[in-house]
Design a protein around this motif. Structure first.
Motif, PDB file in Angstrom:
ATOM      1  N   VAL A 134      -6.967   8.431   1.867  1.00  0.00           N
ATOM      2  CA  VAL A 134      -6.145   8.570   3.362  1.00  0.00           C
ATOM      3  C   VAL A 134      -6.636   9.847   4.182  1.00  0.00           C
ATOM      4  CG1 VAL A 134      -4.224   7.254   2.541  1.00  0.00           C
ATOM      5  CG2 VAL A 134      -4.198   9.574   2.329  1.00  0.00           C
ATOM      6  N   ALA A 135      -6.188   9.856   5.421  1.00  0.00           N
ATOM      7  CA  ALA A 135      -6.434  10.798   6.244  1.00  0.00           C
ATOM      8  C   ALA A 135      -5.036  12.160   5.927  1.00  0.00           C
ATOM      9  CB  ALA A 135      -6.434  10.879   7.825  1.00  0.00           C
ATOM     10  N   PRO A 136      -5.473  13.423   6.196  1.00  0.00           N
ATOM     11  CA  PRO A 136      -4.490  14.550   5.874  1.00  0.00           C
ATOM     12  C   PRO A 136      -3.210  13.914   6.376  1.00  0.00           C
ATOM     13  CG  PRO A 136      -6.935  15.463   6.256  1.00  0.00           C
ATOM     14  CD  PRO A 136      -6.733  14.068   6.479  1.00  0.00           C
ATOM     15  N   ALA A 137      -3.183  13.714   7.660  1.00  0.00           N
ATOM     16  CA  ALA A 137      -1.921  13.164   8.242  1.00  0.00           C
ATOM     17  C   ALA A 137      -1.372  12.099   7.622  1.00  0.00           C
ATOM     18  CB  ALA A 137      -2.219  12.756   9.896  1.00  0.00           C
ATOM     19  N   GLY A 138      -1.988  11.210   7.014  1.00  0.00           N
ATOM     20  CA  GLY A 138      -1.234  10.042   6.408  1.00  0.00           C
ATOM     21  C   GLY A 138      -0.811  10.525   4.915  1.00  0.00           C
ATOM     22  N   ALA A 139      -1.449  11.460   4.453  1.00  0.00           N
ATOM     23  CA  ALA A 139      -1.072  11.980   3.219  1.00  0.00           C
ATOM     24  C   ALA A 139       0.474  12.975   3.501  1.00  0.00           C
ATOM     25  CB  ALA A 139      -2.045  13.041   2.635  1.00  0.00           C
ATOM     26  N   THR A 140       0.520  13.634   4.664  1.00  0.00           N
ATOM     27  CA  THR A 140       1.392  14.301   4.983  1.00  0.00           C
ATOM     28  C   THR A 140       2.676  13.280   5.300  1.00  0.00           C
ATOM     29  OG1 THR A 140       0.448  16.096   6.003  1.00  0.00           O
ATOM     30  CG2 THR A 140       2.677  15.788   6.689  1.00  0.00           C
ATOM     31  N   ARG A 141       2.625  11.918   6.028  1.00  0.00           N
ATOM     32  CA  ARG A 141       3.392  11.158   6.250  1.00  0.00           C
ATOM     33  C   ARG A 141       4.131  10.581   4.963  1.00  0.00           C
ATOM     34  NH1 ARG A 141       0.268   9.715  10.597  1.00  0.00           N
ATOM     35  NH2 ARG A 141      -0.881   8.081   9.331  1.00  0.00           N
ATOM     36  N   ASP A 142       3.339  10.113   3.985  1.00  0.00           N
ATOM     37  CA  ASP A 142       3.705   9.717   2.598  1.00  0.00           C
ATOM     38  C   ASP A 142       4.478  10.817   2.023  1.00  0.00           C
ATOM     39  OD1 ASP A 142       2.239   7.210   3.070  1.00  0.00           O
ATOM     40  OD2 ASP A 142       0.222   8.113   2.012  1.00  0.00           O
ATOM     41  N   LEU A 143       4.047  11.722   1.634  1.00  0.00           N
ATOM     42  CA  LEU A 143       4.856  12.931   1.117  1.00  0.00           C
ATOM     43  C   LEU A 143       6.370  13.083   1.722  1.00  0.00           C
ATOM     44  CD1 LEU A 143       2.308  15.451   0.443  1.00  0.00           C
ATOM     45  CD2 LEU A 143       3.471  14.348  -1.313  1.00  0.00           C
ATOM     46  N   ALA A 144       6.307  13.069   3.317  1.00  0.00           N
ATOM     47  CA  ALA A 144       7.723  13.275   4.236  1.00  0.00           C
ATOM     48  C   ALA A 144       8.502  11.933   3.634  1.00  0.00           C
ATOM     49  CB  ALA A 144       7.240  12.990   5.367  1.00  0.00           C
ATOM     50  N   ALA A 200       0.867  -1.126   0.144  1.00  0.00           N
ATOM     51  CA  ALA A 200      -0.256   0.070  -0.066  1.00  0.00           C
ATOM     52  C   ALA A 200       0.861   1.177   0.088  1.00  0.00           C
ATOM     53  CB  ALA A 200      -0.978  -0.067   1.171  1.00  0.00           C
ATOM     54  N   GLN A 201       1.923   1.182   0.712  1.00  0.00           N
ATOM     55  CA  GLN A 201       2.740   2.558   0.760  1.00  0.00           C
ATOM     56  C   GLN A 201       3.564   2.646  -0.584  1.00  0.00           C
ATOM     57  OE1 GLN A 201       5.310   1.043   4.256  1.00  0.00           O
ATOM     58  NE2 GLN A 201       4.840   3.268   5.229  1.00  0.00           N
ATOM     59  N   ARG A 202       3.673   1.506  -1.289  1.00  0.00           N
ATOM     60  CA  ARG A 202       4.797   1.671  -2.421  1.00  0.00           C
ATOM     61  C   ARG A 202       3.612   2.000  -3.697  1.00  0.00           C
ATOM     62  NH1 ARG A 202       6.793  -3.647  -1.369  1.00  0.00           N
ATOM     63  NH2 ARG A 202       5.353  -4.441  -2.874  1.00  0.00           N
ATOM     64  N   GLU A 203       2.438   1.740  -3.383  1.00  0.00           N
ATOM     65  CA  GLU A 203       1.464   2.223  -4.256  1.00  0.00           C
ATOM     66  C   GLU A 203       1.220   3.839  -4.289  1.00  0.00           C
ATOM     67  OE1 GLU A 203      -1.425   0.635  -6.573  1.00  0.00           O
ATOM     68  OE2 GLU A 203       0.257  -0.454  -6.799  1.00  0.00           O
ATOM     69  N   ARG A 204       1.259   4.285  -2.906  1.00  0.00           N
ATOM     70  CA  ARG A 204       1.029   5.769  -2.685  1.00  0.00           C
ATOM     71  C   ARG A 204       2.351   6.721  -3.111  1.00  0.00           C
ATOM     72  NH1 ARG A 204      -1.329   3.598   2.164  1.00  0.00           N
ATOM     73  NH2 ARG A 204       0.468   4.472   3.216  1.00  0.00           N
TER      74      ARG A 204
END
Length: 304
Positions: free
Chosen positions: A42-52, A13-17
């Motif tokens: 995903v939640a806004p916090a999750g999107a932030t983590r993926d971008l980071a 799932a992380q690789r997909e994002r």
């Protein structure tokens, strides 16, 4: 840990994002949290983590534009993932679809040829189930040559000819492996039985035979160097390996002059099959523009 190893260590799932972040940066030059939220839920916090996380793995690929609160492509960008051209073009033209939200929209303004022949889902679905389960299926079929008939076929593959979709299957009526146009099938019903040994795809000679073709710029067309560019030729040759069962369809779709003396005229014939004997014995070679079998050529020579 190297960059590829770090990516491989992530969950699917992380690789997909992260692949989606990579895609948006590569083809749009920017990505924001709303893009991830809308695509994956995903939640806004999750999107932030993926971008980071993406920024941590590939810092040269991404920069943050604080004034607009958006991430932009880095000047030293190098794709973190392989983006297959067909999937990219499909996504740009049709959007990302998961079958939940109904019709999808193209990601960029894009016009594609209209599909004039679309299979019905209530026909395609049971045929696909039959292929997956390796089961025969009873159908009502409409043939151009013999009209309507009841048949039992043993399907094993879908074939996209570029113009329409076929099913490759063993046909119990004729005792042969044949192509069945999906739009001509009605009332498919799966049968709860195993195929016979002779009905399995490894006995389909036209399917298992691989033909190797060399396509070159048509000798009678100008600007061969542009044809080489259009088809990504190496050393002036485009080498292809195709199943014999699909060769005729492909050569027709791309308007390849398959005459032995490159005698076809017309702007559509940009390519010439260098050795017409490469498709000798291919059952659907009759579809290839200009193809004449050696037997036909001998007969023509005798009647001249």
């Amino acid at each position: 840990m190297t960059q590829p190893e770090r990516v491989e260590s992530l969950s699917h799932a992380q690789r997909e994002r992260l692949a989606y972040i990579d895609f948006r940066l590569y083809f749009f030059g920017e990505i924001g949290r709303p893009d991830l939220i809308e695509r994956f839920g995903v939640a806004p916090a999750g999107a932030t983590r993926d971008l980071a996380l993406y920024r941590e793995i590939a810092p040269q690929n991404i920069t943050f534009d604080g004034s607009n609160k958006i991430y932009r492509i880095g000047q030293a960008f190098s794709p973190l993932f392989d983006h297959a051209s067909q999937r990219v073009l499909s996504a740009l033209a049709l959007g990302f679809g998961d079958g939940v939200n109904g019709a999808t929209q193209p990601l960029l303004p894009c016009e594609s040829p209209t599909a004039l022949s679309n299979p019905r889902m209530d026909v395609l679905a049971p045929v696909c189930r039959a292929i997956h389960a390796k089961r025969p299926v009873a159908i009502r079929y409409h043939s151009m040559s013999s009209g309507e008939s009841e048949r039992v076929i043993v399907p094993f593959a879908l074939v996209d000819t570029g113009l329409r979709w076929h099913i490759r299957a063993f046909d119990r009526k004729s005792g042969e492996f044949r192509d069945f146009v999906v739009t001509r099938i009605e009332a498919p019903t799966l049968l709860d039985e195993e195929p016979q040994a002779n009905e399995r795809p490894d006995n389909d000679i036209q399917w298992t035979r691989i033909v190797e073709l060399e396509l070159v710029p048509h000798p009678d067309q100008p600007r061969p160097e542009i044809t080489e560019m259009d088809y990504s030729m190496q050393g002036g040759v485009l080498r292809m390996k195709l199943r014999a069962a699909t060769a005729g369809y492909i050569l027709r779709k791309w308007s390849v002059d398959c005459s032995p003396d490159h005698s076809l005229r017309g702007h559509e014939y940009r390519l010439w099959l260098k050795d017409h004997l490469a498709i000798y014995g291919v059952r659907n070679a009759v579809l290839a523009p200009g193809y004449r079998s050696p037997d036909q050529q001998r007969l023509e020579a005798e009647t001249d």
